[in-house]
Design an enzyme around this catalytic site. Structure first.
Site, PDB file in Angstrom:
ATOM      1  N   ASP A 126      -8.082   1.817   6.811  1.00 25.17           N
ATOM      2  CA  ASP A 126      -7.837   1.928   5.373  1.00 25.17           C
ATOM      3  C   ASP A 126      -7.036   0.739   4.868  1.00 25.17           C
ATOM      4  O   ASP A 126      -7.324   0.184   3.797  1.00 25.17           O
ATOM      5  CB  ASP A 126      -7.092   3.233   5.055  1.00 25.17           C
ATOM      6  CG  ASP A 126      -8.020   4.440   5.077  1.00 25.17           C
ATOM      7  OD1 ASP A 126      -9.248   4.236   4.999  1.00 25.17           O
ATOM      8  OD2 ASP A 126      -7.528   5.571   5.185  1.00 25.17           O
ATOM      9  N   ASP A 161      -1.092  -0.980   5.821  1.00 25.32           N
ATOM     10  CA  ASP A 161      -1.055  -0.417   7.170  1.00 25.32           C
ATOM     11  C   ASP A 161      -2.037  -1.145   8.081  1.00 25.32           C
ATOM     12  O   ASP A 161      -3.091  -1.615   7.636  1.00 25.32           O
ATOM     13  CB  ASP A 161      -1.418   1.076   7.147  1.00 25.32           C
ATOM     14  CG  ASP A 161      -0.356   1.917   6.459  1.00 25.32           C
ATOM     15  OD1 ASP A 161       0.778   1.422   6.314  1.00 25.32           O
ATOM     16  OD2 ASP A 161      -0.665   3.062   6.061  1.00 25.32           O
ATOM     17  N   ASP A 203      -4.414  -0.345   9.913  1.00 21.95           N
ATOM     18  CA  ASP A 203      -5.506   0.558  10.280  1.00 21.95           C
ATOM     19  C   ASP A 203      -6.716   0.233   9.415  1.00 21.95           C
ATOM     20  O   ASP A 203      -6.701  -0.728   8.640  1.00 21.95           O
ATOM     21  CB  ASP A 203      -5.084   2.028  10.136  1.00 21.95           C
ATOM     22  CG  ASP A 203      -4.615   2.370   8.714  1.00 21.95           C
ATOM     23  OD1 ASP A 203      -4.892   1.578   7.781  1.00 21.95           O
ATOM     24  OD2 ASP A 203      -3.986   3.425   8.534  1.00 21.95           O
ATOM     25  N   GLU A 259       0.835  -1.198   0.000  1.00 18.67           N
ATOM     26  CA  GLU A 259       0.000   0.000   0.000  1.00 18.67           C
ATOM     27  C   GLU A 259       0.871   1.250   0.000  1.00 18.67           C
ATOM     28  O   GLU A 259       1.661   1.463   0.923  1.00 18.67           O
ATOM     29  CB  GLU A 259      -0.897  -0.001   1.246  1.00 18.67           C
ATOM     30  CG  GLU A 259      -1.677   1.284   1.454  1.00 18.67           C
ATOM     31  CD  GLU A 259      -2.307   1.381   2.842  1.00 18.67           C
ATOM     32  OE1 GLU A 259      -2.871   2.451   3.151  1.00 18.67           O
ATOM     33  OE2 GLU A 259      -2.229   0.411   3.610  1.00 18.67           O
TER      34      GLU A 259
END
Length: 653
Positions: A516, A512, A514, A439
């Site tokens: 997203d 990541d 998180d 990402e």
């Protein structure tokens, strides 16, 4: 001088000792999956009683002490003496590896489990097992594993005493309780969600069977958690459940049932407005995610019957070419349930039906039933919608063909999108190579610098990829990110796909830790599930797990992947430790990214597996489909934003 190698050095393992010595040979693994396999062996025997018309109720109970009980109301395991072994039928079943009632067609016409092989393996890998048989007004009882030898070792799998009558009853059936051996398995805690999923699936596949799951480890309204699974319409209810959050073309599924050459065939199918096909097939209750001859026969007959109908009613003219099979399967959801003798499985994971005669049997039944359905004027509106959707799919297929042609044109696809983007590895052995799909350009830069270029390739993504669940295949192929990914894999796409040409053995999603990042991973997994399912089934797709924290005291540095890991590290290092919370991959320098996330010796990977295609299908539809309300409801019911992040990892795999 070397020690002489004689016959005395050859160890002979008798009976169940061989199972305990090499459990992986019998259940595949001693991980959570192997533990669940013990339950499946006992459960399959109970379901086979129901499938052959001898039982209609099964109860599975998960106890707090990690034991499991399976009770059915079938005929009960035979209690009379075996003519050769001179022990009861119960003891034969639980102590003899190659004994059971399913090796000929007398006791069981159709069977998924192997009575005797499965039960004896469960006994061998349990510290204790108890069986009660309710038969002819009597309660028969036998236990195993309580005795010890002179050294104090438990006699796992060995009977404590002969089968005996301990009471009277008006019940019938078999009740088995087993305690998995903690010295054999990584864990002895059965997963509620995995057990629930399989019980629900078996209830769908066995029409009229009532299965109850009781989990005494969990409380619900002051009582042990309980759930009943009963589906009067069997696989018809299955299809309706799969499509409950989709827009359908035919409200009532098309049902085809019959027997051909001693093969019992049940098929239920329903069309939706989706762009992908969803076919779930089973043989004797065993899932066949790799398909096989039963699926081939179904697809062939479906294509011919619907083309014949389209010509019969004048939708297709003489000058028109037939519509392709994939056109008629766009938006199709079908469940194929076969009961047969002597099923032969093949494929990478032995989940592909190989019996050639089944193709003919299924083809004949589907052809007959679909011709009856399409000839009924009451079904004309539904048939018209199906043909209309197939024609729309054909136009999209032509657009996709052009997109695929562009995908295969190196000057347009490889050199343009991939220049400056894919950092390929130098290794020429695909079986050793890894592709990290990363990402963001920032993390991609760190990964490129930190990797071992001899076997690790890096493909950075720009922003969130396209949600393929809402797009046709031609739209997917117009997306630059996915075109780049398809080319990087090197195995082709759709009808040109060949897994032997795959350039990387491991495809690792790295995002990541998180929301997203999780969303990006979900989108990518959906893409692989829809268009590269074989890669998942063959075990090529992984999720890389970056650490959440770096904790340091003096020269001592530890990386923590969950809040629980952090608490343990803080206790180990004591006061004064410095803690860094990583907000994203881009915050790590190349050396840290290599050490924590990319180095095969120290990283944590999670392999993406498909345990249950139907369950995955429902989840993908809920989380990635057009309908917002089911997604909102699912998040409301299941999301716990206060829960500590935990996950199962596989190290050095």
């Amino acid at each position: 001088m070397a020690k002489a190698y004689t016959a005395d050095d050859i160890q002979v393992l008798e009976g169940l000792d061989a199972v305990r010595k090499r459990p992986g040979m019998y259940i595949g693994t001693t991980s959570q999956r192997g533990l669940q396999h013990l339950l499946w062996e006992i459960l399959d025997n109970a379901v086979d009683e129901a499938a052959n018309g001898h039982a209609d109720s099964i109860t599975v109970t998960l106890h707090p002490d990690s034991s499991v009980t399976v009770e059915d109301n079938g005929r009960g395991i035979p209690t009379d003496l075996h003519p050769e072994l001179k022990i009861s039928g119960v003891e034969v079943v639980f102590t003899q590896l190659h004994a059971g009632g399913k090796f000929d067609s007398g006791a069981y016409a159709y069977a998924g489990g192997l009575h005797g092989v499965g039960a004896s393996v469960v006994n061998a890998l349990s510290t204790r097992l108890e069986v009660e048989v309710y038969k002819d007004g009597q309660v028969y009882y036998q236990s195993y594993g309580s005795g010890q030898d002179e050294k104090g070792n438990v006699h796992a799998g060995r009977p404590d005493a002969a089968l005996s009558i301990v009471g009277e009853t008006d019940k019938r059936g078999t009740k088995i309780t087993f305690w998995p051996d903690p010295t054999v398995f990584d864990t002895v805690e059965m997963s509620h969600s995995v057990v629930r999923r399989r019980l629900r699936e078996l209830a769908f596949l066995t029409k009229g069977l009532n299965i109850t799951l009781i989990d005494e480890r969990q409380e619900q309204d002051g009582h042990p958690r309980r759930e009943d699974f009963h589906y009067h319409a069997g696989i018809t209810d299955f299809v309706l459940s799969l499509n409950k959050d989709k827009t359908v073309l035919n409200e009532a599924p098309i049902v085809m049932e019959g027997t051909r050459d001693d093969v019992i065939i049940e098929i239920a199918m329903q069309y939706t407005t989706d762009y992908t096909e969803s076919i779930f097939s089973y043989v004797n209750n065993i899932p066949t995610p790799e398909g096989g001859t039963h699926e081939t026969g179904f697809k062939t007959a479906l294509t011919k019957a619907l083309n014949d109908y389209a010509r019969r009613v004048g939708i297709l003219k003489d000058k028109d070419a037939n519509l392709a099979g994939e056109d008629f399967r766009e938006g199709l959801c079908a469940v194929i349930n076969i009961k047969m003798k002597d099923a032969q499985f093949e494929g990478q994971t032995k989940t592909k039906l190989g019996n050639t005669e089944i193709r003919t049997a299924v083809d004949a039944l589907v052809s007959e039933k679909l011709n009856e359905y399409t000839s009924d004027l009451n079904n004309a509106a539904v048939c018209g919608r199906i043909i209309e959707k197939a024609q729309s799919a054909a136009h999209a297929r032509e657009a996709a063909r052009k997109a695929k042609k562009m995908e295969r044109t190196k000057s347009k696809l490889e050199t343009a999108p991939l220049v400056g983007k894919l950092a390929a590895c130098t290794g020429k052995k695909p079986e050793l190579n890894e592709l990290f799909i990363v990402e963001g350009d920032s993390a991609g830069g760190s990964a490129k610098q930190g990797r071992d270029r001899r076997f690790q390739g890096i493909l950075p993504l720009r922003g969130k990829p396209l949600n393929v669940e809402k797009k046709r295949v031609d739209q997917v192929l117009q997306n630059e990110e996915f075109r780049s990914l398809i080319t990087a894999l090197g195995a082709g796409f759709d009808d040109t796909f060949n897994i032997k040409n795959l350039k990387y053995n491991k495809i690792i999603l790295l995002a990541d830790a998180d929301q997203d990042g999780g969303h990006i991973q979900t989108i990518l997994i959906t893409f692989f599930y829809r268009y590269f399912r074989e890669l998942i089934l063959d075990g090529h797709l992984y999720i890389g797990k970056p650490p959440l924290y770096r904790i340091q005291k003096g020269q001592k540095v530890e990386y923590c992947y969950t809040d629980r890991d952090l608490e343990k590290a803080k206790k180990r290092l004591g006061k004064g430790a410095k803690i860094n919370r990583y907000k994203g991959l881009g915050e790590m320098n190349p050396e840290q990214l290599w050490e924590t996330t990319m180095n095969p010796e120290t990283r944590a990977l999670v392999r993406v597996r498909i345990e249950d295609l139907a369950d995955i299908e429902e989840m993908v539809t809920t989380l990635m489909g057009e309908n917002v309300e089911p997604r909102r409801q699912y998040i409301s019911e299941h999301a716990d934003f206060n829960r500590k992040d935990e996950f199962e990892v596989q190290l050095n795999e």
